[in-house]
Design a protein around this motif. Structure first.
Motif, PDB file in Angstrom:
ATOM      1  N   LYS A   1      -0.678  -5.086   0.544  1.00 25.31           N
ATOM      2  CA  LYS A   1      -2.138  -4.751   0.519  1.00 25.31           C
ATOM      3  C   LYS A   1      -2.767  -6.318   0.973  1.00 25.31           C
ATOM      4  O   LYS A   1      -2.608  -7.303   0.502  1.00 25.31           O
ATOM      5  CB  LYS A   1      -2.229  -4.464  -1.152  1.00 25.31           C
ATOM      6  CG  LYS A   1      -1.955  -3.031  -1.448  1.00 25.31           C
ATOM      7  CD  LYS A   1      -2.363  -2.791  -2.749  1.00 25.31           C
ATOM      8  CE  LYS A   1      -1.995  -1.405  -3.231  1.00 25.31           C
ATOM      9  NZ  LYS A   1      -2.538  -1.169  -4.590  1.00 25.31           N
TER      10      LYS A   1
ATOM     11  N   ASP B   1       0.932  -1.305  -0.013  1.00 26.21           N
ATOM     12  CA  ASP B   1       0.015   0.088  -0.075  1.00 26.21           C
ATOM     13  C   ASP B   1       0.822   1.146   0.091  1.00 26.21           C
ATOM     14  O   ASP B   1       1.701   1.382   0.953  1.00 26.21           O
ATOM     15  CB  ASP B   1      -0.742  -0.074   1.118  1.00 26.21           C
ATOM     16  CG  ASP B   1      -2.028   0.935   1.000  1.00 26.21           C
ATOM     17  OD1 ASP B   1      -1.712   2.315   0.823  1.00 26.21           O
ATOM     18  OD2 ASP B   1      -3.207   0.842   1.538  1.00 26.21           O
ATOM     19  N   PRO B   2       0.718   2.198  -0.977  1.00 24.50           N
ATOM     20  CA  PRO B   2       1.759   3.017  -1.098  1.00 24.50           C
ATOM     21  C   PRO B   2       1.588   4.263   0.003  1.00 24.50           C
ATOM     22  O   PRO B   2       2.593   4.734   0.364  1.00 24.50           O
ATOM     23  CB  PRO B   2       1.127   3.907  -2.208  1.00 24.50           C
ATOM     24  CG  PRO B   2      -0.023   3.577  -2.828  1.00 24.50           C
ATOM     25  CD  PRO B   2      -0.335   2.254  -2.003  1.00 24.50           C
ATOM     26  N   LYS B   3       0.695   4.177   0.861  1.00 27.69           N
ATOM     27  CA  LYS B   3       0.142   5.230   1.991  1.00 27.69           C
ATOM     28  C   LYS B   3       0.886   4.504   3.410  1.00 27.69           C
ATOM     29  O   LYS B   3       1.469   5.108   4.054  1.00 27.69           O
ATOM     30  CB  LYS B   3      -1.149   5.407   2.393  1.00 27.69           C
ATOM     31  CG  LYS B   3      -2.097   6.046   1.204  1.00 27.69           C
ATOM     32  CD  LYS B   3      -3.548   6.224   1.562  1.00 27.69           C
ATOM     33  CE  LYS B   3      -4.083   7.015   0.245  1.00 27.69           C
ATOM     34  NZ  LYS B   3      -5.430   7.315   0.722  1.00 27.69           N
ATOM     35  N   THR B   4       0.803   2.999   3.576  1.00 26.62           N
ATOM     36  CA  THR B   4       1.406   2.559   4.820  1.00 26.62           C
ATOM     37  C   THR B   4       2.410   1.812   4.616  1.00 26.62           C
ATOM     38  O   THR B   4       3.270   1.650   5.319  1.00 26.62           O
ATOM     39  CB  THR B   4       0.297   1.448   5.215  1.00 26.62           C
ATOM     40  OG1 THR B   4       0.093   0.391   4.346  1.00 26.62           O
ATOM     41  CG2 THR B   4      -1.226   2.476   5.447  1.00 26.62           C
TER      42      THR B   4
END
Length: 737
Positions: free
Chosen positions: A527, A520-523
């Motif tokens: 995924k 996940d690019p945010k966390t």
């Protein structure tokens, strides 16, 4: 008043200009020797930067600048010869805006009423000189003015005539022609196989380098063993025959081609004269999509003003004609850094190394992973982790690492070591049979990686074509996160799935190239998705679609069911041959190895593989479960020998309105025929749709009956005799072979 910009050149600009000149000269020299260390795309980028500097600071332009030269320095191994007329290079366009700008510049000076479009062959430019019809000299391009004498080597190329054919028109007193020498792709692959087998030297990186290396052999007998070819695409010096003196022979590029053909010189059968730029763009777009239809490699399209009087009026710059341009396609061969080599397991247990690279755009798409086939191939190519490597992507195939750029090593590279255990289940790896080059995981039924790949393969277009069962769904069904249990113990359970099994499943999203979880690019965490249930815990729409498509898949032809079983060596072609001959799964299972091997197109290797597959208990159980679920296990409706196309070979080319390509092939197979990919004397019919390409041309040349879509339907419904009457190339109009 300040001094003009072309006099006051900043020191850093002068330094960069000098650096670019040195680098480009060096790269040109390496390219000429057949040992480039950068890709064509990188070379074009450096040349563009140099041109931009010289446009801002014209005082930097000298005769020695790479922008003013064509080609590369001359090797001392061959005698120098001066071309009668300078061989010019071409300006490049990389998109339609640049192409349109060229056309606008040309038409602004003179009205242009016709363009000749032809393929830009990725080969070696050669200059031929004929005197009174006899070949007296052949030379490389060199720097455009002076090349290397390669006459003896060129005389070994069969398509190049020693004497011009004068049966139609007298040969000129003097004729200088230009063309491209190349190695057909299939011949290149065979040459590399031969080189690898005898160990004479390292295989060639690509057909272009193979052609260049072959033409620069000191012994013409070596060149004669290489299946080189040539296509002529231009005229230099010209003096007509005495009886043609005073006549204007060449009035257009296309007319020149017709005359060169009459004299027996090899021409392309794919050039086209068009009236408008819309048609030019259509031609460019067609071959960008069909880039691999020709037998040779191309890297773009050349567009020329057809009228030779207009060509003369438009003239040339110091290095390129204003009346012609090359539209360059996105490169299929680039260089990038190999960060690591990892391994993945496939559906038949084969464990394959793949390269992880710095992302790079090749053939119009970004690539980060590429196959390396097996450990022996890694060693043969001499690739080290940390190397700058040449990366190649042809068409839709998986990108492949061609080899390292040894000259760019810095000592920090390291060797790849093949693991001893399966990366998915930890089982020790081994050879399936003595002498195999591939290592395989023997844990076929329980290895989660193999099962995932097999289920994803079943969903593919070459198997049961279940769109809703993609790679993520296959992962969810075989490798859910705890506490869920896998919905599939093996693929035998596929047609017995229930909605209740699917809803609780949560899974990682895997990258199909690496089989590693996407993050996940945010966390930055892997995924996790609930693939089959929505936020309320209800079935997603894809679930309904999945069950609908599974039901449809049960009625697919027998050959697709055979392909879906992942029997080693049994692809679509072999499965079609088996289904056509035996017509039922029971008959295939009960056939002896000898009976299987006797089937046309099968042979002992496939026969042994089929026999061994059915002897495994859990394999037989898959077939039993599928049959119990209603999967089609026989092709019904015909007695042996009663189908309309029994023994008939059909080739389908171009786009049909009422059939997909696979649908047309299945229709042929349903009637007992064989749909093949290549045209030969044994082909019974060639079916053509829109944009049929070279297969149509070959059918006409060989006299093979050609059908349009209406004729194809008659072939399927009434058989060969009725279809023969509807051929669109009557026998009396076919060309002689």
């Amino acid at each position: 008043m300040s001094a003009p910009d072309n006099i006051e050149v900043p020191d850093e600009v002068r330094a960069r200009h000098a650096e670019l000149c040195r680098d480009l000269d060096d790269h040109s020299y390496r390219y000429y020797l057949g040992a480039p260390i950068i890709s064509d795309a990188e070379y074009d980028r450096l040349m563009l930067e140099l041109r931009e500097i010289e446009e801002r600071h014209p005082i930097l332009v000298t005769q020695d600048s790479p922008t003013q030269k064509v080609g590369a320095p001359i090797s001392v191994d061959f005698a120098e010869v001066e071309h009668l007329v300078r061989m010019e290079s071409l300006g490049n366009a990389f998109d339609f805006d640049e192409l349109n700008a060229w056309a606008d510049r040309a038409s602004a000076e003179v009205p242009v009423d016709g363009y000749l479009c032809e393929l830009k062959i990725d080969g070696l430019a050669v200059d031929l000189v004929y005197e009174r019809g006899r070949l007296i000299r052949a030379a490389t391009r060199g720097d455009g003015r002076v090349g290397e004498d390669i006459t003896l080597n060129v005389r070994t190329i069969g398509v190049i005539p020693e004497r011009l054919d004068e049966s139609v028109r007298p040969a000129p007193e003097l004729l200088e022609v230009r063309g491209e020498v190349f190695l057909p792709v299939e011949d290149f692959e065979e040459l590399n196989r031969r080189i690898a087998a005898d160990g004479s030297h390292a295989p060639f990186a690509n057909p272009r380098n193979a052609a260049a290396g072959s033409l620069r052999q000191k012994d013409p007998r070596v060149t004669a063993t290489r299946p080189l070819s040539m296509i002529v695409h231009g005229v230099g010096a010209y003096t007509p025959a005495a009886e043609d003196a005073g006549a204007t022979v060449f009035t257009s590029q296309s007319q020149a081609y017709r005359l060169l053909g009459e004299w027996g010189l090899p021409l392309s059968d794919r050039y086209k004269v068009v009236a408008t730029m819309d048609e030019v763009r259509d031609y460019v777009s067609h071959y960008q999509e069909h880039r691999h239809d020709p037998a040779y490699e191309i890297d773009g399209i050349v567009i020329k003003v057809d009228d030779i009087a207009l060509q003369r009026r438009l003239g040339s710059t110091s290095r390129a004609p204003r009346w012609a341009i090359a539209y360059k396609y996105p490169p299929e061969e680039v260089t990038t850094r190999l960060i690591d080599i990892k391994v993945g397991v496939g559906r038949t247990g084969r464990v394959t190394p793949y390269g992880v690279m710095e992302p790079v755009v090749v053939a119009g798409s970004e690539v980060e992973f590429a196959t390396l086939h097996n450990a022996q191939e890694v060693a043969r190519k001499g690739v080290l982790i940390g190397d700058v490597v040449v990366l190649r992507k042809a068409g839709d195939v998986i990108p492949e690492i061609v080899g390292p750029v040894v000259e760019r090593r810095d000592g920090n590279e390291r060797e790849f070591v093949m693991p001893e255990t399966c990366p998915e289940c930890g089982t020790p790896l081994g050879q399936q049979k003595e002498g195999d080059v591939d290592l395989r995981c023997p844990n076929a039924r329980s290895c989660p990686g193999q099962l995932r790949e097999r289920v994803a393969f079943i969903a593919g277009r070459k198997a049961l074509d279940i769109e809703a069962l993609g790679y993520v769904a296959a992962t969810a069904l075989t490798q859910p996160l705890e506490p869920s249990e896998p919905a599939l113990r093996d693929e035998g359970d596929l047609f017995d799935l229930t909605v209740e099994q699917l809803l609780p499943i949560r899974t990682h999203v895997l990258d199909p190239d690496t089989t590693e979880p996407k993050t996940d690019p945010k966390t930055g965490e892997p995924k996790v998705v609930s693939f089959f249930a929505n936020m309320k815990g209800e079935p997603k729409k894809t679930v309904e679609k999945l069950f609908e498509q599974l039901e449809e898949a049960k009625s697919k032809p027998l050959w697709r069911v055979l392909v879906s079983l992942s029997i080693r060596h049994v692809g679509p072609r072999a499965a079609e041959d088996l289904a056509r001959h035996f017509r039922s799964m029971d008959a295939i299972r009960e056939a002896t190895e000898e009976e299987l091997a006797a089937v046309d197109g099968i042979g002992p290797t496939i026969a042994r593989s089929v026999r061994e597959w059915f002897e495994v208990d859990w394999h037989a159980e898959i077939v039993r479960k599928w049959a119990a679920a209603g999967v089609r296990m026989e092709d019904e409706g015909h007695e042996p020998g009663s189908r309309l196309l029994e023994g008939v070979t059909v080739v389908v080319t171009g786009s049909l309105e009422g059939f997909t390509r696979d649908g047309a092939k299945e229709a042929v197979a349903e009637e007992g025929g064989r749909a093949t990919a290549s045209v030969s004397k044994k082909t019974a019919f060639v079916v053509v749709g829109d944009a049929p390409g070279s297969k149509y041309d070959k059918a006409v040349k060989l006299g093979v009956p050609v059908l349009d879509e209406a004729g194809f339907r008659v072939l399927l419904e009434q058989g060969p005799e009725a279809a023969e009457k509807l051929r669109i190339n009557p026998p009396e109009e076919t060309e002689a072979e």
